[in-house]
Design a protein around this motif. Structure first.
Motif, PDB file in Angstrom:
ATOM      1  N   VAL A  81      -6.359  11.416  -9.029  1.00 42.22           N
ATOM      2  CA  VAL A  81      -5.214  10.533  -9.264  1.00 42.22           C
ATOM      3  C   VAL A  81      -4.877   9.786  -7.978  1.00 42.22           C
ATOM      4  CG1 VAL A  81      -4.254  11.977 -11.084  1.00 42.22           C
ATOM      5  CG2 VAL A  81      -3.573  12.380  -8.710  1.00 42.22           C
ATOM      6  N   PRO A  82      -4.270   8.592  -8.091  1.00 41.04           N
ATOM      7  CA  PRO A  82      -3.879   7.848  -6.885  1.00 41.04           C
ATOM      8  C   PRO A  82      -2.785   8.593  -6.122  1.00 41.04           C
ATOM      9  CG  PRO A  82      -3.864   6.433  -8.832  1.00 41.04           C
ATOM     10  CD  PRO A  82      -3.980   7.835  -9.325  1.00 41.04           C
ATOM     11  N   ILE A  83      -2.983   8.742  -4.806  1.00 37.10           N
ATOM     12  CA  ILE A  83      -1.978   9.360  -3.936  1.00 37.10           C
ATOM     13  C   ILE A  83      -1.817   8.471  -2.710  1.00 37.10           C
ATOM     14  CG2 ILE A  83      -1.376  11.364  -2.530  1.00 37.10           C
ATOM     15  CD1 ILE A  83      -3.096  13.078  -4.364  1.00 37.10           C
ATOM     16  N   PHE A  84      -0.571   8.130  -2.376  1.00 37.87           N
ATOM     17  CA  PHE A  84      -0.325   7.400  -1.136  1.00 37.87           C
ATOM     18  C   PHE A  84       0.960   7.903  -0.506  1.00 37.87           C
ATOM     19  CE2 PHE A  84       1.106   4.896  -4.741  1.00 37.87           C
ATOM     20  CZ  PHE A  84       2.391   4.477  -4.410  1.00 37.87           C
ATOM     21  N   VAL A  85       1.019   7.797   0.819  1.00 40.92           N
ATOM     22  CA  VAL A  85       2.141   8.336   1.592  1.00 40.92           C
ATOM     23  C   VAL A  85       2.803   7.196   2.354  1.00 40.92           C
ATOM     24  CG1 VAL A  85       2.855  10.056   3.290  1.00 40.92           C
ATOM     25  CG2 VAL A  85       0.860  10.492   1.834  1.00 40.92           C
ATOM     26  N   VAL A  86       4.136   7.221   2.381  1.00 40.24           N
ATOM     27  CA  VAL A  86       4.927   6.183   3.032  1.00 40.24           C
ATOM     28  C   VAL A  86       5.840   6.840   4.054  1.00 40.24           C
ATOM     29  CG1 VAL A  86       6.609   4.343   2.645  1.00 40.24           C
ATOM     30  CG2 VAL A  86       4.852   4.799   0.927  1.00 40.24           C
ATOM     31  N   ASP A  87       5.960   6.241   5.245  1.00 42.14           N
ATOM     32  CA  ASP A  87       6.848   6.819   6.248  1.00 42.14           C
ATOM     33  C   ASP A  87       8.302   6.427   5.973  1.00 42.14           C
ATOM     34  OD1 ASP A  87       7.255   4.240   7.211  1.00 42.14           O
ATOM     35  OD2 ASP A  87       5.903   4.468   8.917  1.00 42.14           O
ATOM     36  N   ALA A  88       9.205   6.866   6.837  1.00 40.28           N
ATOM     37  CA  ALA A  88      10.641   6.657   6.599  1.00 40.28           C
ATOM     38  C   ALA A  88      11.034   5.189   6.595  1.00 40.28           C
ATOM     39  CB  ALA A  88      11.450   7.414   7.650  1.00 40.28           C
ATOM     40  N   SER A  89      10.221   4.332   7.205  1.00 39.27           N
ATOM     41  CA  SER A  89      10.523   2.896   7.232  1.00 39.27           C
ATOM     42  C   SER A  89       9.860   2.145   6.083  1.00 39.27           C
ATOM     43  CB  SER A  89      10.092   2.298   8.571  1.00 39.27           C
ATOM     44  OG  SER A  89       8.693   2.432   8.764  1.00 39.27           O
ATOM     45  N   GLY A  90       9.171   2.860   5.188  1.00 35.90           N
ATOM     46  CA  GLY A  90       8.552   2.220   4.031  1.00 35.90           C
ATOM     47  C   GLY A  90       7.157   1.687   4.261  1.00 35.90           C
ATOM     48  N   VAL A  91       6.510   2.112   5.359  1.00 32.97           N
ATOM     49  CA  VAL A  91       5.157   1.652   5.689  1.00 32.97           C
ATOM     50  C   VAL A  91       4.147   2.702   5.248  1.00 32.97           C
ATOM     51  CG1 VAL A  91       3.584   1.048   7.570  1.00 32.97           C
ATOM     52  CG2 VAL A  91       5.946   0.226   7.603  1.00 32.97           C
ATOM     53  N   ILE A  92       3.058   2.265   4.622  1.00 38.07           N
ATOM     54  CA  ILE A  92       2.031   3.180   4.125  1.00 38.07           C
ATOM     55  C   ILE A  92       1.259   3.789   5.295  1.00 38.07           C
ATOM     56  CG2 ILE A  92      -0.113   3.333   2.792  1.00 38.07           C
ATOM     57  CD1 ILE A  92       0.982   1.038   1.054  1.00 38.07           C
ATOM     58  N   ASN A  93       1.169   5.129   5.328  1.00 39.51           N
ATOM     59  CA  ASN A  93       0.359   5.796   6.348  1.00 39.51           C
ATOM     60  C   ASN A  93      -0.617   6.797   5.743  1.00 39.51           C
ATOM     61  OD1 ASN A  93       2.084   7.858   5.638  1.00 39.51           O
ATOM     62  ND2 ASN A  93       3.123   7.967   7.616  1.00 39.51           N
ATOM     63  N   GLY A  94      -0.751   6.781   4.432  1.00 37.47           N
ATOM     64  CA  GLY A  94      -1.741   7.606   3.752  1.00 37.47           C
ATOM     65  C   GLY A  94      -2.156   6.947   2.451  1.00 37.47           C
ATOM     66  N   TRP A  95      -3.478   6.994   2.146  1.00 38.58           N
ATOM     67  CA  TRP A  95      -4.004   6.242   0.983  1.00 38.58           C
ATOM     68  C   TRP A  95      -5.320   6.891   0.598  1.00 38.58           C
ATOM     69  CZ3 TRP A  95      -1.587   2.285  -1.521  1.00 38.58           C
ATOM     70  CH2 TRP A  95      -2.341   1.421  -2.321  1.00 38.58           C
ATOM     71  N   ASN A  96      -5.374   7.516  -0.591  1.00 38.24           N
ATOM     72  CA  ASN A  96      -6.606   8.227  -0.923  1.00 38.24           C
ATOM     73  C   ASN A  96      -7.616   7.334  -1.643  1.00 38.24           C
ATOM     74  OD1 ASN A  96      -5.628   8.127  -3.565  1.00 38.24           O
ATOM     75  ND2 ASN A  96      -6.115  10.253  -4.013  1.00 38.24           N
ATOM     76  N   SER A  97      -8.795   7.894  -1.912  1.00 38.01           N
ATOM     77  CA  SER A  97      -9.891   7.103  -2.485  1.00 38.01           C
ATOM     78  C   SER A  97      -9.568   6.596  -3.884  1.00 38.01           C
ATOM     79  CB  SER A  97     -11.174   7.941  -2.526  1.00 38.01           C
ATOM     80  OG  SER A  97     -11.588   8.303  -1.232  1.00 38.01           O
ATOM     81  N   LYS A  98      -8.860   7.410  -4.663  1.00 35.45           N
ATOM     82  CA  LYS A  98      -8.530   6.992  -6.029  1.00 35.45           C
ATOM     83  C   LYS A  98      -7.556   5.818  -6.013  1.00 35.45           C
ATOM     84  CE  LYS A  98      -9.056   7.517 -10.443  1.00 35.45           C
ATOM     85  NZ  LYS A  98     -10.395   7.315 -11.066  1.00 35.45           N
TER      86      LYS A  98
END
Length: 228
Positions: A81-98
């Motif tokens: 499944v798609p997984i992505f991580v966002v820091d406290a300022s709303g910037v993406i710092n994690g993004w998986n292959s899906k």
């Protein structure tokens, strides 16, 4: 940061050659291991005896921590499944292959982008609210958001996701960011839209007052009685 590549570099290029780890760094490692060990003990109290190595054996601790982190990164990166991580300022710092596959945006392109730049206008408010609530510790479940498609998928329809959020915390339990775990429901949404359109066309044809549009139609049930 890209943990998989950075830890790989640590283990392959500077093993036994780096400067000694200072006390602050070792404290951070110890804290992370305590958290991991505590979670494992809660889930498997009878099978997990002790995953924390001796405090004095620092090299072994670093190696074991690298293995744990690499395994975590691998599990997230290969998730279905798609997984992505966002820091406290709303910037993406994690993004998986899906996520890269579904949305059409490679990892190196996604990292560093504001997450609101990726969502459709009708989902901006939803994502903004989810970020605010999750950063306050209130994790959200089952929200529907629409994300723009990129790359070869750019000409196709936007991506429809049903997402849950969870907090990313530090060792003192402060919320550092938000992890989004999504389910791609684009196909289901398209099927429902097509069904609704066909159903509407059928109703318009069946009940049209124009005699030239279509010849008379009637339907019979299993008993041979006229039903429409």
């Amino acid at each position: 940061m890209h943990p998989r590549s950075s830890f790989k570099a640590l283990m392959e290029t500077v093993r036994w050659k780096s400067k000694p780890w200072d006390d602050m760094e070792m404290d951070a490692i110890n804290s992370l291991q305590l958290i991991i060990n505590g979670s494992l003990q809660e889930e498997h109290p009878k099978t997990v005896a002790n995953v924390i190595p001796s405090v004095d054996n620092r090299v072994q601790k670093v190696d074991e921590l690298c293995v744990i982190v690499n395994e975590m990164v691998r599990l997230i990166d290969t998730a279905a499944v798609p997984i992505f991580v966002v820091d406290a300022s709303g910037v993406i710092n994690g993004w998986n292959s899906k996520a890269a596959e579904v949305i059409g945006l490679a990892v190196e392109q996604a990292i560093g982008k504001p997450v609101l730049d990726l969502v459709e206008d009708d989902s901006v408010e939803t994502v903004t609210n989810m970020l605010a609530l999750t950063l306050e510790g209130s994790e959200e479940r089952g929200a529907e958001i629409t994300i723009r498609s990129f790359g070869p998928k750019r000409k196709s329809s936007p991506v429809e996701l049903v997402v849950n959020t969870c907090c990313s915390r530090d060792t003192t339990n402060n919320v550092l960011g938000v992890c989004f775990t999504g389910q791609d429901v684009t196909g289901q949404k398209m099927l429902i839209k097509n069904y609704s359109r066909v159903q509407g066309d059928y109703a318009r044809i069946m009940w049209s007052a124009s005699s030239t549009l279509i010849p008379p139609i009637f339907m019979a049930n299993e008993n041979g009685l006229c039903s429409e």
